[in-house]
Design a protein around this motif. Structure first.
Motif, mmCIF file in Angstrom:
data_model
loop_
_atom_site.group_PDB
_atom_site.id
_atom_site.type_symbol
_atom_site.label_atom_id
_atom_site.label_comp_id
_atom_site.label_asym_id
_atom_site.label_seq_id
_atom_site.Cartn_x
_atom_site.Cartn_y
_atom_site.Cartn_z
ATOM 1 N N SER A 1 0.810 -1.210 0.000
ATOM 2 C CA SER A 1 0.000 0.000 0.000
ATOM 3 C C SER A 1 0.847 1.265 0.000
ATOM 4 N N GLY A 2 0.698 2.042 -1.076
ATOM 5 C CA GLY A 2 1.364 3.339 -1.158
ATOM 6 C C GLY A 2 0.351 4.461 -1.246
ATOM 7 N N SER A 3 -0.888 4.155 -0.954
ATOM 8 C CA SER A 3 -1.941 5.172 -0.987
ATOM 9 C C SER A 3 -2.083 5.777 0.401
ATOM 10 N N CYS A 4 -2.267 7.099 0.455
ATOM 11 C CA CYS A 4 -2.461 7.759 1.749
ATOM 12 C C CYS A 4 -3.882 8.293 1.881
ATOM 13 N N SER A 5 -4.758 7.805 1.033
ATOM 14 C CA SER A 5 -6.150 8.260 1.095
ATOM 15 C C SER A 5 -6.795 7.787 2.389
ATOM 16 N N ARG A 6 -7.884 8.461 2.745
ATOM 17 C CA ARG A 6 -8.519 8.160 4.021
ATOM 18 C C ARG A 6 -8.954 6.688 4.107
ATOM 19 N N ALA B 1 3.436 2.192 2.988
ATOM 20 C CA ALA B 1 4.004 3.510 3.257
ATOM 21 C C ALA B 1 2.891 4.460 3.693
ATOM 22 N N THR B 2 1.695 3.947 3.614
ATOM 23 C CA THR B 2 0.486 4.688 3.979
ATOM 24 C C THR B 2 0.681 5.410 5.314
ATOM 25 N N ALA B 3 0.320 6.682 5.346
ATOM 26 C CA ALA B 3 0.435 7.437 6.591
ATOM 27 C C ALA B 3 -0.711 8.441 6.657
ATOM 28 N N ALA B 4 -0.968 8.937 7.876
ATOM 29 C CA ALA B 4 -2.056 9.902 8.072
ATOM 30 C C ALA B 4 -1.653 11.249 7.454
ATOM 31 N N ALA C 1 1.280 13.306 8.971
ATOM 32 C CA ALA C 1 2.600 12.693 8.770
ATOM 33 C C ALA C 1 3.056 12.885 7.331
ATOM 34 N N VAL C 2 2.120 12.739 6.384
ATOM 35 C CA VAL C 2 2.480 12.899 4.966
ATOM 36 C C VAL C 2 2.930 14.343 4.717
ATOM 37 N N ARG C 3 2.181 15.287 5.256
ATOM 38 C CA ARG C 3 2.545 16.706 5.062
ATOM 39 C C ARG C 3 3.941 16.989 5.597
ATOM 40 N N LYS D 1 9.515 14.325 -4.623
ATOM 41 C CA LYS D 1 10.628 13.424 -4.275
ATOM 42 C C LYS D 1 10.135 12.314 -3.356
ATOM 43 N N ALA D 2 9.321 12.697 -2.343
ATOM 44 C CA ALA D 2 8.797 11.686 -1.411
ATOM 45 C C ALA D 2 7.979 10.651 -2.185
ATOM 46 N N GLY D 3 7.108 11.149 -3.071
ATOM 47 C CA GLY D 3 6.251 10.247 -3.845
ATOM 48 C C GLY D 3 7.081 9.311 -4.705
ATOM 49 N N ALA D 4 8.076 9.870 -5.386
ATOM 50 C CA ALA D 4 8.891 9.054 -6.298
ATOM 51 C C ALA D 4 9.701 8.011 -5.531
ATOM 52 N N LEU D 5 10.255 8.410 -4.375
ATOM 53 C CA LEU D 5 11.046 7.464 -3.569
ATOM 54 C C LEU D 5 10.185 6.282 -3.129
ATOM 55 N N VAL D 6 8.975 6.597 -2.659
ATOM 56 C CA VAL D 6 8.095 5.531 -2.161
ATOM 57 C C VAL D 6 7.655 4.639 -3.327
ATOM 58 N N GLU D 7 7.311 5.255 -4.465
ATOM 59 C CA GLU D 7 6.868 4.441 -5.616
ATOM 60 C C GLU D 7 7.975 3.495 -6.078
ATOM 61 N N GLU D 8 9.193 4.041 -6.123
ATOM 62 C CA GLU D 8 10.327 3.213 -6.561
ATOM 63 C C GLU D 8 10.543 2.043 -5.589
ATOM 64 N N ALA E 1 -2.471 -0.942 -3.290
ATOM 65 C CA ALA E 1 -3.335 0.204 -3.017
ATOM 66 C C ALA E 1 -2.635 1.481 -3.452
ATOM 67 N N GLY E 2 -3.349 2.291 -4.236
ATOM 68 C CA GLY E 2 -2.811 3.557 -4.743
ATOM 69 C C GLY E 2 -2.742 3.532 -6.259
ATOM 70 N N GLY E 3 -3.268 4.569 -6.890
ATOM 71 C CA GLY E 3 -3.280 4.630 -8.350
ATOM 72 C C GLY E 3 -1.869 4.730 -8.915
ATOM 73 N N GLU E 4 -1.104 5.705 -8.418
ATOM 74 C CA GLU E 4 0.273 5.867 -8.907
ATOM 75 C C GLU E 4 1.112 4.664 -8.496
ATOM 76 N N THR E 5 0.877 4.196 -7.275
ATOM 77 C CA THR E 5 1.617 3.037 -6.780
ATOM 78 C C THR E 5 1.355 1.825 -7.682
HETATM 79 P P1 ADP Z 1 -4.075 7.268 -4.271
HETATM 80 O O1 ADP Z 1 -4.718 6.361 -5.279
HETATM 81 O O2 ADP Z 1 -4.613 7.090 -2.890
HETATM 82 O O3 ADP Z 1 -4.033 8.704 -4.718
HETATM 83 P P2 ADP Z 1 -1.339 7.016 -5.168
HETATM 84 O O4 ADP Z 1 -0.473 5.807 -5.138
HETATM 85 O O5 ADP Z 1 -1.898 7.425 -6.515
HETATM 86 O O6 ADP Z 1 -2.544 6.778 -4.140
HETATM 87 O O7 ADP Z 1 -0.602 8.266 -4.603
HETATM 88 C C1 ADP Z 1 0.008 8.287 -3.341
HETATM 89 C C2 ADP Z 1 1.355 8.964 -3.461
HETATM 90 O O8 ADP Z 1 1.841 9.209 -2.149
HETATM 91 C C3 ADP Z 1 2.389 8.096 -4.162
HETATM 92 O O9 ADP Z 1 3.215 8.890 -4.974
HETATM 93 C C4 ADP Z 1 3.187 7.527 -2.987
HETATM 94 O O10 ADP Z 1 4.505 7.174 -3.360
HETATM 95 C C5 ADP Z 1 3.166 8.687 -2.025
HETATM 96 N N1 ADP Z 1 3.358 8.292 -0.619
HETATM 97 C C6 ADP Z 1 3.008 7.118 -0.051
HETATM 98 N N2 ADP Z 1 3.294 7.110 1.245
HETATM 99 C C7 ADP Z 1 3.854 8.311 1.536
HETATM 100 C C8 ADP Z 1 4.354 8.894 2.736
HETATM 101 N N3 ADP Z 1 4.362 8.233 3.902
HETATM 102 N N4 ADP Z 1 4.830 10.144 2.661
HETATM 103 C C9 ADP Z 1 4.819 10.816 1.492
HETATM 104 N N5 ADP Z 1 4.366 10.320 0.323
HETATM 105 C C10 ADP Z 1 3.885 9.063 0.338
#
Ligand code: ADP
Length: 422
Positions: free
Chosen positions: A261-266, A316-319, A322-324, A334-341, A361-365
């Motif tokens: 899961s890389g999505s941070c949605s609610r 990587a999901t966070a509230a 924490a994400v902010r 950069k944060a997004g790209a690092l987590v996706e990679e 979980a996560g569209g970009e992920t």
């Molecule tokens: P959603 O479908 O919920 O929008 P995405 O995967 O499209 O999810 O987007 C979430 C983005 O947030 C991704 O680029 C992911 O790498 C990034 N991300 C995930 N966890 C964290 C975190 N803890 N801090 C910052 N960015 C994060």
């Protein structure tokens, strides 16, 4: 029996939506990620949806990609073609809906089609050619402020006319309410008058069924996924599509199970919290990634001995707070790209360790993971929650994938999803 319907969608989630609709209506469907490379294997299915990313690219590129997709589909001998765009007709005066639709018509040697983005189930309706989102006209719905495709004119006859060289007419709901024969006659009259497109009203799903039937003989249909609900019935009526088959059946694939899961949605935050309560879980720390630590390897090493005992969770999901904070330290991109990679590398490692059932979980992920696993396409299976099906990767190794973006799914989505398979 060969392919019946070949579809070209201008974005990934739109393609998923269309593929899900076709499966629900009884067509076995695969969704291809971009134009498939030559020789990409295709299972025995009734419909293919090629997902492009052509909604907001330059019109010439959108045309070129769409024609390439059409060529691939024609190579598989489809009976009919469908160009899928958004139900809010996302486009500008330069395109891309009109120019792509005209190029597809030309390539198919056809002189007429409909344009019907209506999706009544999602409250997108067309009345006298005016597109409504809910109870308001499109240009009052928020779409007038869209950053890439601001929709400031709700009259689709005018909008499409500005994008095309051919004439655009209207077949309004009063005709459609008179049934498929009257609607087909109106299309024919419009075509003989010299119209190239008919904006077609639709207020509910009965209208879409009538429109579908009236378009049975068209080489090309254009619209949202709504208008696709009427097409499978045409093929059944013609004896080309069997009734009562389980269009969502997937091959049974065994192997270890994991959630990434890389999505941070609610909704995802809730789902991760619930799963972590009674499953082994590993948190990916973006700060450690920024420090250059080998987090992906650590996650795979942690997971490997646990996989035999049931699904594991890597997140990587966070509230939001924490994400902010992370974003202000590292920069959001950069944060997004690092987590996706990292997620992509973890997915590869988990597959090497025997994972064959994976939820992302996560569209970009999901995009990053599917790219890392070289998945050329997905056979669409049973829905877990509305809009999120299990799918089978057409790549190597064979595996089951569920790609869940943003706010989809109930809080118990992850565990429920594995239950759907057993
Ligand atoms: P959603 O479908 O919920 O929008 P995405 O995967 O499209 O999810 O987007 C979430 C983005 O947030 C991704 O680029 C992911 O790498 C990034 N991300 C995930 N966890 C964290 C975190 N803890 N801090 C910052 N960015 C994060």
């Amino acid at each position: 029996m060969g392919l019946l319907l070949g579809c070209i969608a201008d974005d990934f989630t739109g393609a998923t939506d269309l593929a899900g609709t076709l499966v629900r209506e009884g067509m076995r469907t695969v969704q291809m990620i971009g134009v498939p490379a030559p020789g990409t294997p295709l299972p025995d299915v009734d419909a293919v949806v090629i997902a492009l990313k052509s909604r907001t690219i330059a019109p010439a590129d959108a045309i070129a990609q769409s024609l390439e997709a059409l060529e691939w589909l024609r190579g598989h001998g489809c009976r009919q073609y469908f160009f899928k765009y958004c139900s809010t007709f996302d486009s500008t005066d330069e395109g891309n809906i009109g120019p792509v639709a005209e190029a597809l018509l030309d390539a198919l040697d056809s002189d007429f089609t409909i344009a019907c983005p209506a999706f009544p189930r999602n409250n997108r309706t067309i009345c006298k050619g005016y597109l409504f989102a809910g109870n308001v006209l499109l240009n009052e719905s928020g779409m007038q402020d869209h950053p890439l495709t601001p929709m400031r004119d709700p009259n689709l006859v005018r909008v499409l006319d500005r994008q095309t060289s051919g004439a655009v007419g209207l077949v309004a709901y009063d005709t459609i309410r008179r049934g498929a024969a009257a609607t087909a006659a109106a299309f024919d009259a419009a075509r003989r008058k010299g119209d190239r497109f008919a904006i077609t009203d639709a207020l509910d799903e009965d209208d879409l069924m009538v429109i579908g039937e009236a378009c049975a003989g068209f080489p090309l249909i254009t619209g949202g996924s709504g208008v696709a609900i009427g097409l499978p019935e045409n093929f059944r009526r013609a004896g080309l599509l069997k009734s009562g088959i389980a269009a969502d059946a997937l091959p049974s694939i065994t192997g270890h199970a994991a959630v990434l899961s890389g999505s941070c949605s609610r909704a995802t935050n809730e789902q991760v919290t619930l799963m972590a309560r009674d499953h082994p879980s590993f948190q990916v720390d973006p700060r450690a990634l920024a420090r250059g630590e080998s987090v992906a390897q650590a996650a795979v090493d942690w997971a490997t001995p646990l996989l035999a005992d049931g699904p594991i969770l890597v997140y990587a999901t966070a509230a939001p707070d924490a994400v902010r904070k992370i974003q202000s330290e590292l920069g959001a991109d950069k944060a997004g790209a690092l987590v996706e990679e990292a997620m992509a590398a973890i997915a590869r490692g988990l597959v090497d360790a025997g994972v064959r059932r994976m939820i992302v979980a996560g569209g970009e992920t999901s995009g990053a993971v599917v790219g890392a696993l070289n998945v050329p396409g997905l056979r669409i299976g049973p829905e877990i929650d509305p809009g999120v099906p299990w799918t089978a990767s057409l790549g190597n190794p064979a595996m089951l994938l569920a790609l869940k973006s943003g706010n989809f799914g109930t809080p118990d989505f992850f565990t429920k999803a594995f239950g759907v398979l057993s």
